[in-house]
Motif scaffolding. Sequence first.
Motif, PDB file in Angstrom:
ATOM      1  N   PRO A 102      44.028  48.557  29.915  1.00 49.74           N
ATOM      2  CA  PRO A 102      43.943  47.838  31.189  1.00 49.74           C
ATOM      3  C   PRO A 102      43.417  46.420  30.999  1.00 49.74           C
ATOM      4  N   ALA A 103      43.918  45.508  31.827  1.00 52.42           N
ATOM      5  CA  ALA A 103      43.397  44.142  31.817  1.00 52.42           C
ATOM      6  C   ALA A 103      42.011  44.124  32.463  1.00 52.42           C
ATOM      7  N   GLU A 104      41.232  43.138  32.107  1.00 51.41           N
ATOM      8  CA  GLU A 104      39.885  43.006  32.671  1.00 51.41           C
ATOM      9  C   GLU A 104      39.856  41.781  33.583  1.00 51.41           C
ATOM     10  N   PRO A 105      39.415  41.936  34.834  1.00 46.86           N
ATOM     11  CA  PRO A 105      39.364  40.776  35.729  1.00 46.86           C
ATOM     12  C   PRO A 105      38.307  39.780  35.272  1.00 46.86           C
ATOM     13  N   THR A 106      38.629  38.497  35.355  1.00 48.32           N
ATOM     14  CA  THR A 106      37.691  37.467  34.905  1.00 48.32           C
ATOM     15  C   THR A 106      37.332  36.473  36.012  1.00 48.32           C
ATOM     16  N   SER A 107      38.328  36.023  36.761  1.00 43.84           N
ATOM     17  CA  SER A 107      38.047  35.047  37.816  1.00 43.84           C
ATOM     18  C   SER A 107      37.515  35.750  39.057  1.00 43.84           C
ATOM     19  N   ALA A 108      36.923  34.962  39.971  1.00 47.93           N
ATOM     20  CA  ALA A 108      36.400  35.524  41.219  1.00 47.93           C
ATOM     21  C   ALA A 108      37.515  36.177  42.031  1.00 47.93           C
ATOM     22  N   GLU A 109      38.690  35.556  42.039  1.00 50.11           N
ATOM     23  CA  GLU A 109      39.822  36.103  42.785  1.00 50.11           C
ATOM     24  C   GLU A 109      40.281  37.428  42.198  1.00 50.11           C
ATOM     25  N   ARG A 143      38.910  45.536  45.665  1.00 53.37           N
ATOM     26  CA  ARG A 143      39.733  46.071  46.756  1.00 53.37           C
ATOM     27  C   ARG A 143      40.534  47.282  46.296  1.00 53.37           C
ATOM     28  N   ILE A 144      41.023  47.234  45.077  1.00 60.70           N
ATOM     29  CA  ILE A 144      41.773  48.364  44.530  1.00 60.70           C
ATOM     30  C   ILE A 144      40.869  49.594  44.420  1.00 60.70           C
TER      31      ILE A 144
END
Length: 213
Positions: free
Chosen positions: A10-17, A24-25
């Motif tokens: 899985p990708a890891e979120p980095t930015s605030a967006e 939310r997911i």
Amino acid sequence: MPRIAEARQPAEPTSAEQKDRYRRILRAASKLGAEHGLERMQMNDVAKEAGVAIATLYRYFPSKTDLFVGVLHSQIQRLSAAGSGSGSGSAPAATGRRADAVADVLIGAGQRMLERPQLATAMLQANNAAQLQGGREYTEANAAFHRVLLAALGVPEPEDEDYRMVRITEQTWYGVLVSVLNGVITAEQADADIRLATRLLLGPRYDGTGAAS
């Protein structure tokens, strides 16, 4: 001979967006998982509920297993934050026993999970499946839970034996939760079982006693 594709991490979120979409997911999965469980919940419905593209959902969570391990990880992170909110780790047990401090954490976490039994079942099923797959989300969730238990024990610099003890305690806790979800024992019996198990497993090493009273 055709090449078998490896499971994508899985990708890891980095930015605030990205982190906002990620949260939310997880909220959407928690809601729909509580309503439908793991098998009946559809990834398309999670994406719609979260307001993200289905490709975005799969980028962060390639499977339902990844998704519900992510939900479990988020719950462990909240548990960890609650325990460290005062900056001094988990609050000591009323009895003064470190084994009871761990029991307090596990009983509280179990009670919160059992408030939504279908979601609890989905998280435990996903955790079992993820043990075979490994991956970042499972590894991080597992390590985070161990940190919570070690903090409750008051072990700032754990050794191999300390990790072994919390692993055994964690496995016992999971088994007790499964027994409740399968209707074998009641929630009240589960609390008592967890209390007894932590005293028997952890008491001799961390409290200098094997007493179960």
